[in-house]
Design a protein around this motif. Sequence first.
Motif, PDB file in Angstrom:
ATOM      1  N   ARG A 112      14.798 -25.203 -48.059  1.00 38.18           N
ATOM      2  CA  ARG A 112      15.235 -25.687 -46.747  1.00 38.18           C
ATOM      3  C   ARG A 112      15.768 -27.099 -46.906  1.00 38.18           C
ATOM      4  NH1 ARG A 112      10.861 -25.178 -42.252  1.00 38.18           N
ATOM      5  NH2 ARG A 112       9.779 -26.654 -43.576  1.00 38.18           N
ATOM      6  N   GLY A 113      16.905 -27.375 -46.277  1.00 40.39           N
ATOM      7  CA  GLY A 113      17.463 -28.731 -46.379  1.00 40.39           C
ATOM      8  C   GLY A 113      18.957 -28.701 -46.126  1.00 40.39           C
ATOM      9  N   ARG A 114      19.664 -29.698 -46.659  1.00 44.43           N
ATOM     10  CA  ARG A 114      21.123 -29.732 -46.518  1.00 44.43           C
ATOM     11  C   ARG A 114      21.733 -28.759 -47.522  1.00 44.43           C
ATOM     12  NH1 ARG A 114      21.885 -32.404 -41.715  1.00 44.43           N
ATOM     13  NH2 ARG A 114      20.313 -34.026 -41.606  1.00 44.43           N
ATOM     14  N   ALA A 115      22.771 -28.062 -47.114  1.00 43.32           N
ATOM     15  CA  ALA A 115      23.371 -27.030 -47.966  1.00 43.32           C
ATOM     16  C   ALA A 115      23.758 -27.579 -49.333  1.00 43.32           C
ATOM     17  CB  ALA A 115      24.580 -26.406 -47.272  1.00 43.32           C
ATOM     18  N   GLY A 116      24.334 -28.781 -49.349  1.00 47.43           N
ATOM     19  CA  GLY A 116      24.784 -29.359 -50.614  1.00 47.43           C
ATOM     20  C   GLY A 116      23.641 -29.632 -51.571  1.00 47.43           C
ATOM     21  N   GLU A 117      22.529 -30.190 -51.043  1.00 46.40           N
ATOM     22  CA  GLU A 117      21.412 -30.503 -51.934  1.00 46.40           C
ATOM     23  C   GLU A 117      20.726 -29.212 -52.412  1.00 46.40           C
ATOM     24  OE1 GLU A 117      19.124 -33.265 -49.617  1.00 46.40           O
ATOM     25  OE2 GLU A 117      18.244 -31.710 -48.341  1.00 46.40           O
ATOM     26  N   ILE A 118      20.668 -28.210 -51.555  1.00 45.91           N
ATOM     27  CA  ILE A 118      20.072 -26.933 -51.972  1.00 45.91           C
ATOM     28  C   ILE A 118      20.913 -26.301 -53.087  1.00 45.91           C
ATOM     29  CG2 ILE A 118      19.498 -24.580 -51.253  1.00 45.91           C
ATOM     30  CD1 ILE A 118      18.766 -25.647 -48.530  1.00 45.91           C
ATOM     31  N   ARG A 119      22.240 -26.336 -52.930  1.00 44.82           N
ATOM     32  CA  ARG A 119      23.109 -25.794 -53.986  1.00 44.82           C
ATOM     33  C   ARG A 119      22.892 -26.551 -55.305  1.00 44.82           C
ATOM     34  NH1 ARG A 119      26.920 -24.301 -49.789  1.00 44.82           N
ATOM     35  NH2 ARG A 119      27.518 -26.465 -49.477  1.00 44.82           N
ATOM     36  N   GLY A 120      22.732 -27.871 -55.202  1.00 52.14           N
ATOM     37  CA  GLY A 120      22.516 -28.674 -56.407  1.00 52.14           C
ATOM     38  C   GLY A 120      21.227 -28.299 -57.127  1.00 52.14           C
ATOM     39  N   ILE A 121      20.148 -28.117 -56.342  1.00 51.66           N
ATOM     40  CA  ILE A 121      18.855 -27.729 -56.922  1.00 51.66           C
ATOM     41  C   ILE A 121      18.974 -26.351 -57.574  1.00 51.66           C
ATOM     42  CG2 ILE A 121      16.462 -27.107 -56.351  1.00 51.66           C
ATOM     43  CD1 ILE A 121      16.740 -29.185 -53.970  1.00 51.66           C
ATOM     44  N   ALA A 122      19.597 -25.416 -56.857  1.00 53.85           N
ATOM     45  CA  ALA A 122      19.745 -24.051 -57.370  1.00 53.85           C
ATOM     46  C   ALA A 122      20.566 -24.046 -58.666  1.00 53.85           C
ATOM     47  CB  ALA A 122      20.406 -23.158 -56.317  1.00 53.85           C
ATOM     48  N   ASP A 123      21.642 -24.821 -58.689  1.00 55.12           N
ATOM     49  CA  ASP A 123      22.487 -24.875 -59.893  1.00 55.12           C
ATOM     50  C   ASP A 123      21.691 -25.348 -61.102  1.00 55.12           C
ATOM     51  OD1 ASP A 123      24.716 -23.948 -58.607  1.00 55.12           O
ATOM     52  OD2 ASP A 123      25.637 -25.928 -58.322  1.00 55.12           O
ATOM     53  N   LYS A 124      20.862 -26.378 -60.898  1.00 52.60           N
ATOM     54  CA  LYS A 124      20.078 -26.922 -62.013  1.00 52.60           C
ATOM     55  C   LYS A 124      19.063 -25.904 -62.532  1.00 52.60           C
ATOM     56  CE  LYS A 124      19.055 -31.065 -60.174  1.00 52.60           C
ATOM     57  NZ  LYS A 124      18.245 -32.271 -59.989  1.00 52.60           N
ATOM     58  N   LEU A 125      18.390 -25.208 -61.596  1.00 52.31           N
ATOM     59  CA  LEU A 125      17.387 -24.217 -62.005  1.00 52.31           C
ATOM     60  C   LEU A 125      18.046 -23.047 -62.739  1.00 52.31           C
ATOM     61  CD1 LEU A 125      15.226 -24.322 -58.764  1.00 52.31           C
ATOM     62  CD2 LEU A 125      14.411 -24.941 -61.041  1.00 52.31           C
ATOM     63  N   ILE A 126      19.183 -22.580 -62.206  1.00 53.41           N
ATOM     64  CA  ILE A 126      19.881 -21.436 -62.817  1.00 53.41           C
ATOM     65  C   ILE A 126      20.397 -21.811 -64.209  1.00 53.41           C
ATOM     66  CG2 ILE A 126      21.920 -19.940 -62.631  1.00 53.41           C
ATOM     67  CD1 ILE A 126      21.522 -20.080 -59.532  1.00 53.41           C
ATOM     68  N   ALA A 127      20.832 -23.080 -64.363  1.00 57.63           N
ATOM     69  CA  ALA A 127      21.415 -23.516 -65.632  1.00 57.63           C
ATOM     70  C   ALA A 127      20.372 -23.762 -66.718  1.00 57.63           C
ATOM     71  CB  ALA A 127      22.247 -24.780 -65.415  1.00 57.63           C
TER      72      ALA A 127
END
Length: 144
Positions: A112-127
Motif C-alpha cells: 500500500r502506498g504511492r504507485a511509483g514507490e510500490i513499483r520501485g519496491i516490486a522491481d527490486k524484489l523481482i530483480a
Amino acid sequence: MTDEAKPSSELCRIGVAIPKELLDAFDGSIERRGYENRSEAFRDLIRAALIEEDLAKDDQRAVGTLTLVYDHHVRQLGDRLTEMQHAHHHQVVSTLHVHLDHSNCLEVLVLRGRAGEIRGIADKLIAAKGVHHGKLTLTVPKEE
Ligand code: NI
C-alpha cells in the motif's frame, strides 16, 4: 455500507457504433466470463481503463499484491528479501509465505502506498538473484 445499499448514481444511456464482428467477439467473451449483461461488462472496461490511467501516475495512492516465486536454496536470498521488505515496512502491509516444494517458495506481499514507490519496491524484489518470477498487480481503492 454495501454497494447495493447505497443510493445508485444517475444512469446515463449512450449509443455506441461498433463493427458487428467486434461486438460479436465481445459478447462471446463476456458470456464466457459470466457477465449477465453487456452494460456491466462495459462499465468494468471503463473502470479498468480509468484505473490504469491513474496508476500511471507515480504519486497515485494504490494498493496491490506482489507474487514472488524463489529458490530458498540460493544463498541468503530469504534473508535479503526480508531485509528489503523491512526497509519498506510502511508499504509492505502483510506477507504470506508458502513452501511449495523442497526448494521453491511462494511469497505474496500486500502493498500500500504511492504507485511509483510500490513499483520501485516490486522491481527490486523481482530483480533479486534467485527470484524465478514476480508479478505485481496494482489497483486503486474506490473513493469513500
Ligand atoms: Ni519457503
